[in-house]
Motif scaffolding. Structure first.
Motif, short mmCIF file in Angstrom:
data_model
loop_
_atom_site.label_atom_id
_atom_site.label_comp_id
_atom_site.label_asym_id
_atom_site.label_seq_id
_atom_site.Cartn_x
_atom_site.Cartn_y
_atom_site.Cartn_z
N VAL A 58 0.83 -1.20 0.00
CA VAL A 58 0.00 0.00 0.00
C VAL A 58 0.87 1.26 0.00
O VAL A 58 1.88 1.33 0.70
N LEU A 59 0.47 2.24 -0.80
CA LEU A 59 1.10 3.55 -0.79
C LEU A 59 0.09 4.55 -0.22
O LEU A 59 -1.06 4.57 -0.65
N LEU A 60 0.52 5.37 0.73
CA LEU A 60 -0.35 6.38 1.34
C LEU A 60 -0.01 7.75 0.77
O LEU A 60 1.16 8.14 0.77
N ALA A 86 4.95 5.61 -6.66
CA ALA A 86 4.24 4.46 -7.24
C ALA A 86 5.09 3.79 -8.30
O ALA A 86 5.11 2.56 -8.43
N GLY A 87 5.82 4.61 -9.08
CA GLY A 87 6.72 4.06 -10.08
C GLY A 87 7.87 3.29 -9.47
O GLY A 87 8.33 2.29 -10.03
N GLU A 88 8.32 3.73 -8.30
CA GLU A 88 9.47 3.10 -7.64
C GLU A 88 9.09 1.83 -6.88
O GLU A 88 9.84 0.86 -6.87
N HIS A 89 7.93 1.85 -6.23
CA HIS A 89 7.57 0.77 -5.30
C HIS A 89 6.51 -0.20 -5.83
O HIS A 89 6.25 -1.22 -5.21
N ALA A 90 5.86 0.12 -6.95
CA ALA A 90 4.82 -0.73 -7.55
C ALA A 90 3.82 -1.24 -6.52
O ALA A 90 3.67 -2.44 -6.31
N PRO A 91 3.10 -0.32 -5.85
CA PRO A 91 2.12 -0.76 -4.84
C PRO A 91 0.92 -1.43 -5.51
O PRO A 91 0.64 -1.21 -6.70
N ASP A 92 0.21 -2.24 -4.74
CA ASP A 92 -1.03 -2.84 -5.23
C ASP A 92 -2.20 -1.87 -5.07
O ASP A 92 -3.11 -1.85 -5.90
N VAL A 93 -2.15 -1.08 -3.99
CA VAL A 93 -3.23 -0.14 -3.67
C VAL A 93 -2.64 1.20 -3.28
O VAL A 93 -1.63 1.27 -2.56
N VAL A 94 -3.25 2.27 -3.77
CA VAL A 94 -2.87 3.62 -3.37
C VAL A 94 -4.07 4.26 -2.67
O VAL A 94 -5.16 4.32 -3.24
N LEU A 95 -3.87 4.69 -1.43
CA LEU A 95 -4.90 5.47 -0.73
C LEU A 95 -4.58 6.93 -0.98
O LEU A 95 -3.58 7.44 -0.48
#
Length: 215
Positions: free
Chosen positions: A4-6, A43-52
């Motif tokens: 997850v990215l916050l 998001a480009g660096e960490h490839a999260p599944d979900v972004v809040l």
């Protein structure tokens, strides 16, 4: 593990979400952003599944960031009010749904799991309100690429998705099994290159397949 990215400009909000999500055995917060531009980069660096994604942030806001997101993550818009004026535009831009910021912790956790699984985070009642909001500002129908590839049954199912019906409701109305309804929805999504059910609702209205006032 769901990554997850916050993205929120309030550090206290991020800290609360991070503590809650990191405590789950199947989730981890991989990055935090204070504005939209940072969210897109991370998001480009960490490839999260979900972004809040908070919708109101200084600099690049959540709406712009949603449009600029690299392919892959499912985006959930965080808003103070259920029908924030920007929510519909965020769904058009690729968001999978939205959450009100004072959502109960258990609901937030469940929401992350639902979106990570590829489902749209829109209850039927919320979908119908979004449709009504869109209908009030509807423009002339636009040609939608792929609509002519749908079978007659798929178009029928798409129009019912556009009115906010669930798969079970569609199945009952069309005298088919819920599994068959789900298959038709999935095929429509594939042919129309829709990310999820929320995108199908937008397409159904923008193409003129569903007319304002059909609720």
């Amino acid at each position: 593990m769901i990554k997850v990215l916050l993205a929120d400009d309030q550090a206290l909000v991020r800290a609360g979400f991070k503590a809650l999500l990191d405590a789950q055995p199947d989730m981890t917060v991989v990055a935090e952003a204070a504005d939209g531009a940072e969210a897109v980069r991370l998001a480009g660096e960490h490839a999260p599944d979900v972004v809040l994604m908070d919708i109101r942030m200084p600099g690049t806001d959540g709406l712009t960031a949603t449009r600029l997101m690299p392919p892959g993550p499912h985006i959930v818009i965080l808003t103070t009010f259920e029908l924030d004026e920007y929510v519909f535009e965020a769904l058009r831009g690729g968001a999978s749904g939205f959450l009100v910021k004072d959502t109960e912790p258990a609901e937030l956790i469940q929401a992350v799991r639902v979106v990570a699984a590829g489902e749209a985070l829109l209850s039927p009642s919320v979908t119908r309100r979004l449709i009504a909001e869109y209908a009030s500002r509807a423009k002339e129908p636009v040609a939608t690429q792929g609509l002519d590839q749908l079978t007659e049954r798929e178009r029928e199912v798409l129009s019912l998705v556009g009115t906010g019906m669930t798969n079970d409701e569609i199945a009952a109305k069309l005298f088919m099994s819920p599994a068959t309804a789900k298959t038709h929805v999935s095929r429509a999504m594939m042919k129309l290159h829709a990310r999820d059910r929320a995108q199908l609702v937008v397409i159904a209205y923008e193409s003129g397949l569903v007319k304002p006032g059909w609720l």
